[in-house]
Design a protein around this motif. Structure first.
Motif, PDB file in Angstrom:
ATOM      1  N   GLY A  72       0.801  -1.195  -0.121  1.00 60.44           N
ATOM      2  CA  GLY A  72       0.017   0.057   0.080  1.00 60.44           C
ATOM      3  C   GLY A  72       0.934   1.294  -0.073  1.00 60.44           C
ATOM      4  O   GLY A  72       1.992   1.325  -0.379  1.00 60.44           O
ATOM      5  N   ARG A  73       0.196   2.303   0.376  1.00 63.62           N
ATOM      6  CA  ARG A  73       0.837   3.588   0.433  1.00 63.62           C
ATOM      7  C   ARG A  73       0.930   4.067   1.953  1.00 63.62           C
ATOM      8  O   ARG A  73       0.006   4.221   2.609  1.00 63.62           O
ATOM      9  CB  ARG A  73       0.125   4.706  -0.303  1.00 63.62           C
ATOM     10  CG  ARG A  73       0.055   4.030  -1.923  1.00 63.62           C
ATOM     11  CD  ARG A  73      -0.817   5.127  -2.685  1.00 63.62           C
ATOM     12  NE  ARG A  73      -2.202   4.984  -2.326  1.00 63.62           N
ATOM     13  CZ  ARG A  73      -3.210   5.121  -3.023  1.00 63.62           C
ATOM     14  NH1 ARG A  73      -3.114   5.335  -4.304  1.00 63.62           N
ATOM     15  NH2 ARG A  73      -4.503   4.788  -2.579  1.00 63.62           N
ATOM     16  N   TYR A  74       1.983   4.672   2.284  1.00 63.26           N
ATOM     17  CA  TYR A  74       2.147   5.436   3.416  1.00 63.26           C
ATOM     18  C   TYR A  74       2.082   6.868   3.268  1.00 63.26           C
ATOM     19  O   TYR A  74       2.412   7.307   2.118  1.00 63.26           O
ATOM     20  CB  TYR A  74       3.465   5.240   4.122  1.00 63.26           C
ATOM     21  CG  TYR A  74       3.796   3.832   4.385  1.00 63.26           C
ATOM     22  CD1 TYR A  74       3.473   3.323   5.585  1.00 63.26           C
ATOM     23  CD2 TYR A  74       4.640   3.188   3.574  1.00 63.26           C
ATOM     24  CE1 TYR A  74       3.754   2.234   5.864  1.00 63.26           C
ATOM     25  CE2 TYR A  74       4.730   1.413   3.836  1.00 63.26           C
ATOM     26  CZ  TYR A  74       4.536   1.227   5.058  1.00 63.26           C
ATOM     27  OH  TYR A  74       4.710  -0.038   5.392  1.00 63.26           O
ATOM     28  N   SER A  75       1.519   7.789   4.258  1.00 64.65           N
ATOM     29  CA  SER A  75       1.526   9.094   3.986  1.00 64.65           C
ATOM     30  C   SER A  75       1.546   9.618   5.464  1.00 64.65           C
ATOM     31  O   SER A  75       1.286   9.033   6.351  1.00 64.65           O
ATOM     32  CB  SER A  75       0.475   9.686   3.399  1.00 64.65           C
ATOM     33  OG  SER A  75      -0.769   9.401   3.997  1.00 64.65           O
ATOM     34  N   ALA A  76       2.356  10.969   5.722  1.00 65.77           N
ATOM     35  CA  ALA A  76       2.393  11.668   6.803  1.00 65.77           C
ATOM     36  C   ALA A  76       1.965  13.015   6.518  1.00 65.77           C
ATOM     37  O   ALA A  76       2.374  13.628   5.344  1.00 65.77           O
ATOM     38  CB  ALA A  76       3.603  11.549   7.688  1.00 65.77           C
ATOM     39  N   MET A  77       1.245  13.834   7.475  1.00 68.27           N
ATOM     40  CA  MET A  77       1.106  15.477   7.204  1.00 68.27           C
ATOM     41  C   MET A  77       1.150  16.009   8.634  1.00 68.27           C
ATOM     42  O   MET A  77       0.883  15.565   9.576  1.00 68.27           O
ATOM     43  CB  MET A  77      -0.397  15.305   6.745  1.00 68.27           C
ATOM     44  CG  MET A  77      -0.833  16.798   6.397  1.00 68.27           C
ATOM     45  SD  MET A  77      -2.452  16.662   5.672  1.00 68.27           S
ATOM     46  CE  MET A  77      -3.526  16.300   7.367  1.00 68.27           C
ATOM     47  N   LEU A  78       1.664  17.168   8.193  1.00 73.78           N
ATOM     48  CA  LEU A  78       1.731  17.964   9.613  1.00 73.78           C
ATOM     49  C   LEU A  78       0.993  19.426   8.923  1.00 73.78           C
ATOM     50  O   LEU A  78       1.556  19.993   8.005  1.00 73.78           O
ATOM     51  CB  LEU A  78       3.125  18.379   9.996  1.00 73.78           C
ATOM     52  CG  LEU A  78       3.127  19.305  11.127  1.00 73.78           C
ATOM     53  CD1 LEU A  78       2.556  19.181  12.508  1.00 73.78           C
ATOM     54  CD2 LEU A  78       4.628  19.665  11.361  1.00 73.78           C
ATOM     55  N   SER A  79       0.063  19.946   9.712  1.00 73.52           N
ATOM     56  CA  SER A  79      -0.560  21.307   9.045  1.00 73.52           C
ATOM     57  C   SER A  79      -0.941  22.239  10.180  1.00 73.52           C
ATOM     58  O   SER A  79      -1.058  21.794  11.388  1.00 73.52           O
ATOM     59  CB  SER A  79      -1.937  20.796   8.352  1.00 73.52           C
ATOM     60  OG  SER A  79      -2.798  20.273   9.184  1.00 73.52           O
ATOM     61  N   LEU A  80      -0.922  23.410  10.095  1.00 73.88           N
ATOM     62  CA  LEU A  80      -1.513  24.552  10.839  1.00 73.88           C
ATOM     63  C   LEU A  80      -2.688  25.130  10.279  1.00 73.88           C
ATOM     64  O   LEU A  80      -2.649  25.372   9.099  1.00 73.88           O
ATOM     65  CB  LEU A  80      -0.172  25.490  11.146  1.00 73.88           C
ATOM     66  CG  LEU A  80       1.111  24.949  11.715  1.00 73.88           C
ATOM     67  CD1 LEU A  80       2.001  26.088  11.730  1.00 73.88           C
ATOM     68  CD2 LEU A  80       0.747  24.723  13.219  1.00 73.88           C
ATOM     69  N   GLY A  81      -3.452  25.484  11.077  1.00 71.80           N
ATOM     70  CA  GLY A  81      -4.673  26.064  10.383  1.00 71.80           C
ATOM     71  C   GLY A  81      -5.272  27.138  11.402  1.00 71.80           C
ATOM     72  O   GLY A  81      -4.765  27.080  12.726  1.00 71.80           O
ATOM     73  N   GLY A  82      -6.124  28.043  10.917  1.00 71.36           N
ATOM     74  CA  GLY A  82      -6.643  29.074  11.678  1.00 71.36           C
ATOM     75  C   GLY A  82      -8.087  29.332  11.546  1.00 71.36           C
ATOM     76  O   GLY A  82      -8.860  28.832  10.623  1.00 71.36           O
ATOM     77  N   THR A  83      -8.599  29.704  12.412  1.00 71.07           N
ATOM     78  CA  THR A  83     -10.161  29.994  12.518  1.00 71.07           C
ATOM     79  C   THR A  83     -10.303  31.583  12.681  1.00 71.07           C
ATOM     80  O   THR A  83      -9.609  32.162  13.336  1.00 71.07           O
ATOM     81  CB  THR A  83     -10.857  29.339  13.299  1.00 71.07           C
ATOM     82  OG1 THR A  83     -10.494  29.444  14.754  1.00 71.07           O
ATOM     83  CG2 THR A  83     -10.972  27.815  13.112  1.00 71.07           C
ATOM     84  N   TYR A  84     -11.546  32.138  12.222  1.00 73.65           N
ATOM     85  CA  TYR A  84     -11.728  33.325  12.453  1.00 73.65           C
ATOM     86  C   TYR A  84     -13.223  33.567  12.781  1.00 73.65           C
ATOM     87  O   TYR A  84     -14.037  32.786  12.400  1.00 73.65           O
ATOM     88  CB  TYR A  84     -11.402  34.199  11.472  1.00 73.65           C
ATOM     89  CG  TYR A  84     -12.069  33.982   9.942  1.00 73.65           C
ATOM     90  CD1 TYR A  84     -13.178  34.491   9.362  1.00 73.65           C
ATOM     91  CD2 TYR A  84     -11.366  33.067   9.203  1.00 73.65           C
ATOM     92  CE1 TYR A  84     -13.576  34.100   8.264  1.00 73.65           C
ATOM     93  CE2 TYR A  84     -11.728  32.694   7.947  1.00 73.65           C
ATOM     94  CZ  TYR A  84     -12.818  33.298   7.385  1.00 73.65           C
ATOM     95  OH  TYR A  84     -13.303  32.953   6.084  1.00 73.65           O
TER      96      TYR A  84
END
Length: 97
Positions: A85-97
């Protein structure tokens, strides 16, 4: 996806079912190599951590692996196994208003 806690640091798990549609152009190179149109299937499984930094910023880190259960668009001679299969990794920053 499901959350385990309602705190600033929120671990979670995810799973589901996915489909990919491959459309191979019918040219001489594709036909020679044996590629063909196909719909492939996979089951994603993963885990992550979400962290609330104040009221506006959220950081999210996740890793997941997609277990293939069908793949016929490329020549290979065997059915996909659990470790194909496929491996994936993610790091994200998000904001709300």
């Amino acid at each position: 996806m499901g959350n385990f806690t309602d705190t600033r640091l929120q671990p979670y798990v995810l799973t589901g079912i996915g489909l990919d549609r491959y459309n191979v152009r019918n040219d001489a190179r594709g036909a020679v190599r044996g590629f063909s149109d196909d719909t492939s299937g996979y089951v994603p499984a993963g885990a992550g951590l979400r962290y609330q930094m104040g009221n506006l910023i959220t950081a999210d880190a996740r890793v997941n692996y997609n277990f293939l259960f069908d793949q016929d668009f490329a020549p290979g001679g065997r059915a996909p196994g659990a470790l194909d299969g496929r491996y994936s990794a993610m790091l994200s920053l998000g904001g709300t208003y």
